[in-house]
Enzyme design. Structure first.
Site, mmCIF file in Angstrom:
data_model
loop_
_atom_site.group_PDB
_atom_site.id
_atom_site.type_symbol
_atom_site.label_atom_id
_atom_site.label_comp_id
_atom_site.label_asym_id
_atom_site.label_seq_id
_atom_site.Cartn_x
_atom_site.Cartn_y
_atom_site.Cartn_z
ATOM 1 N N SER A 9 -2.193 15.310 -7.672
ATOM 2 C CA SER A 9 -0.727 15.467 -6.867
ATOM 3 C C SER A 9 -0.274 16.982 -6.901
ATOM 4 C CB SER A 9 0.166 14.698 -7.045
ATOM 5 O OG SER A 9 1.429 14.893 -6.363
ATOM 6 N N TYR B 62 5.943 10.338 -13.184
ATOM 7 C CA TYR B 62 4.956 10.573 -11.999
ATOM 8 C C TYR B 62 4.292 11.799 -12.191
ATOM 9 C CZ TYR B 62 2.401 10.867 -7.240
ATOM 10 O OH TYR B 62 1.748 10.865 -6.430
HETATM 11 P P1 NAP Z 1 -0.092 3.958 -0.612
HETATM 12 O O1 NAP Z 1 0.032 3.908 0.589
HETATM 13 O O2 NAP Z 1 1.137 3.522 -1.617
HETATM 14 O O3 NAP Z 1 -1.436 3.512 -1.312
HETATM 15 C C1 NAP Z 1 -1.541 3.139 -2.642
HETATM 16 C C2 NAP Z 1 -2.734 2.321 -3.122
HETATM 17 O O4 NAP Z 1 -2.949 2.017 -4.305
HETATM 18 C C3 NAP Z 1 -2.580 0.908 -2.143
HETATM 19 O O5 NAP Z 1 -3.949 0.795 -1.609
HETATM 20 C C4 NAP Z 1 -2.411 -0.109 -3.291
HETATM 21 O O6 NAP Z 1 -2.859 -1.273 -2.927
HETATM 22 C C5 NAP Z 1 -3.111 0.599 -4.358
HETATM 23 N N1 NAP Z 1 -2.458 0.169 -5.958
HETATM 24 C C6 NAP Z 1 -1.293 0.420 -6.064
HETATM 25 N N2 NAP Z 1 -0.987 -0.320 -7.447
HETATM 26 C C7 NAP Z 1 -2.560 -0.975 -7.580
HETATM 27 C C8 NAP Z 1 -2.575 -1.801 -8.773
HETATM 28 N N3 NAP Z 1 -1.676 -2.105 -9.573
HETATM 29 N N4 NAP Z 1 -4.011 -2.154 -8.791
HETATM 30 C C9 NAP Z 1 -4.719 -1.813 -7.753
HETATM 31 N N5 NAP Z 1 -4.398 -0.956 -6.743
HETATM 32 C C10 NAP Z 1 -3.303 -0.679 -6.640
HETATM 33 O O7 NAP Z 1 0.004 5.539 -1.428
HETATM 34 P P2 NAP Z 1 -0.698 6.642 -0.982
HETATM 35 O O8 NAP Z 1 -0.205 7.837 -0.736
HETATM 36 O O9 NAP Z 1 -1.965 6.457 -0.287
HETATM 37 O O10 NAP Z 1 -1.599 7.204 -2.529
HETATM 38 C C11 NAP Z 1 -2.953 7.301 -2.587
HETATM 39 C C12 NAP Z 1 -2.771 8.355 -4.033
HETATM 40 O O11 NAP Z 1 -2.526 9.607 -3.544
HETATM 41 C C13 NAP Z 1 -2.055 8.260 -5.088
HETATM 42 O O12 NAP Z 1 -2.904 8.355 -6.334
HETATM 43 C C14 NAP Z 1 -0.961 8.988 -4.766
HETATM 44 O O13 NAP Z 1 -0.257 9.304 -6.184
HETATM 45 C C15 NAP Z 1 -1.544 10.239 -4.448
HETATM 46 N N6 NAP Z 1 -0.746 11.060 -3.766
HETATM 47 C C16 NAP Z 1 -0.066 10.668 -2.716
HETATM 48 C C17 NAP Z 1 0.777 11.681 -2.091
HETATM 49 C C18 NAP Z 1 1.572 11.078 -0.960
HETATM 50 O O14 NAP Z 1 2.370 11.950 -0.364
HETATM 51 N N7 NAP Z 1 1.190 10.240 -0.144
HETATM 52 C C19 NAP Z 1 0.977 12.960 -2.443
HETATM 53 C C20 NAP Z 1 0.211 13.348 -3.696
HETATM 54 C C21 NAP Z 1 -0.691 12.272 -4.221
HETATM 55 P P3 NAP Z 1 -2.205 -2.689 -3.210
HETATM 56 O O15 NAP Z 1 -0.743 -2.729 -3.274
HETATM 57 O O16 NAP Z 1 -3.021 -3.564 -2.381
HETATM 58 O O17 NAP Z 1 -2.640 -3.067 -4.809
#
Ligand code: NAP
Length: 278
Positions: free
Chosen positions: A150, A163
């Site tokens: 990130s 985070y």
């Molecule tokens: P999201 O929509 O909340 O998706 C998160 C995913 O992680 C879901 O599929 C969730 O599935 C899974 N997850 C969470 N806890 C888990 C656990 N204990 N075991 C297994 N799976 C788990 O978030 P996203 O934005 O797509 O995030 C994806 C990545 O991008 C993350 O690493 C996040 O830090 C990074 N990121 C996001 C942003 C942003 O602005 N969106 C910016 C920078 C980086 P379940 O709930 O079904 O387990």
């Protein structure tokens, strides 16, 4: 941990892509894009119903084989089982360590459970799954590891100490891995998205409506840009960073900062204080 396997015929040449956190957001899109490219898939998350729906859709649309693993990557027993499964599967040619969680707020008011979940999912699971695939990748001189960091790995806000700390780990860990595979055909890519429209913001306690819409990227654009970066051979892909020179400046400063401390001597500003105290 429960597993479901499909008998659908896959395309063997590209091998199998593993995507963690494939039930939503960026991970769901990675699964779609890898299936379009012809990868068989292993999709991992806690919400099995969502994984199954995605698996059914991708098998039908792209004729790839899709296996789902329902696992809580923040729980040691589930993580151990996933590590074992992944480490023993020589068909795996790509791992996207995408699963991540965030709880925004000052550390003082963050629950111990939320703090540990961030450490366990964002750091421990990512590190252990990287460790599970890399020996096989190196042995076969083939494979791509994609770690989702990130921009908050470069920066910390009063509400993001934990985070940001976890994503700083992803940054340094992944850069180290890149050096470890140097000279091989194994690829290790770090992706550092900025604000992207997914559920993570709502889950973190800071709904997207709090952000300036002009600063928020679409999830599809983020994943497509990151995959374009992988195709370009980038070590670090920052989907929304226009001025790539900024990264070079940061990296140059990083090297200078590291080298600048290798003097073996007390810096003069401290030496002067020591002399006064004596
Ligand atoms: P999201 O929509 O909340 O998706 C998160 C995913 O992680 C879901 O599929 C969730 O599935 C899974 N997850 C969470 N806890 C888990 C656990 N204990 N075991 C297994 N799976 C788990 O978030 P996203 O934005 O797509 O995030 C994806 C990545 O991008 C993350 O690493 C996040 O830090 C990074 N990121 C996001 C942003 C942003 O602005 N969106 C910016 C920078 C980086 P379940 O709930 O079904 O387990």
């Amino acid at each position: 941990m429960t597993q479901q396997t499909s008998n659908t015929q896959g395309i063997a040449k590209l091998g199998t892509g593993v995507v963690t956190g494939a039930s939503a957001g960026l991970g769901r899109l990675y699964a779609d894009r890898l299936a379009r490219r012809g990868y068989d898939l292993i999709l991992i998350a806690r919400r099995g119903d969502r994984l199954d729906a995605t698996a059914t859709e991708l098998r039908a649309s792209h004729g790839v084989a899709v296996k789902t693993i329902v696992a809580d990557l923040g729980a040691a027993a589930d993580l151990d089982a996933v590590v074992k499964t992944i480490a023993g599967d020589a068909s795996i040619t790509m791992l996207v360590n995408n699963a991540g969680v965030s709880t925004f707020g000052p550390v003082a008011t963050t629950s111990a459970a939320d703090l540990l979940t961030m450490l366990n999912v964002n750091i421990t699971a990512l590190a252990r799954l990287s460790q599970a695939v890399l020996p096989g990748f190196k042995q076969r001189n083939r494979g791509a590891l994609v770690n989702i960091g990130s921009v908050l790995g470069y920066h910390s806000l009063p509400m993001s100490s934990v985070y940001s700390g976890t994503k700083a780990f992803v940054l340094q860990f992944t850069r180290g891995l890149q050096d470890e595979v140097a000279g091989t055909e194994v690829r290790v890519q770090l992706v550092t998205p900025a604000a992207t429209a997914t559920d993570i913001w709502e889950l973190a306690g800071l709904p997207l409506s709090n952000l300036d819409p002009a600063t928020v990227m679409l999830a599809e654009q983020c994943v497509d840009a990151a995959l374009a970066g992988l195709d370009l051979g980038e070590a670090i892909s920052s989907p929304s960073l226009e001025d790539a020179g900024l990264f070079k400046a940061y990296d140059d400063a990083r090297g200078k900062l590291f080298g600048g401390g290798q003097t073996g001597k007390v810096a003069s500003r401290y030496a002067a204080k020591e002399a006064l105290a004596a």
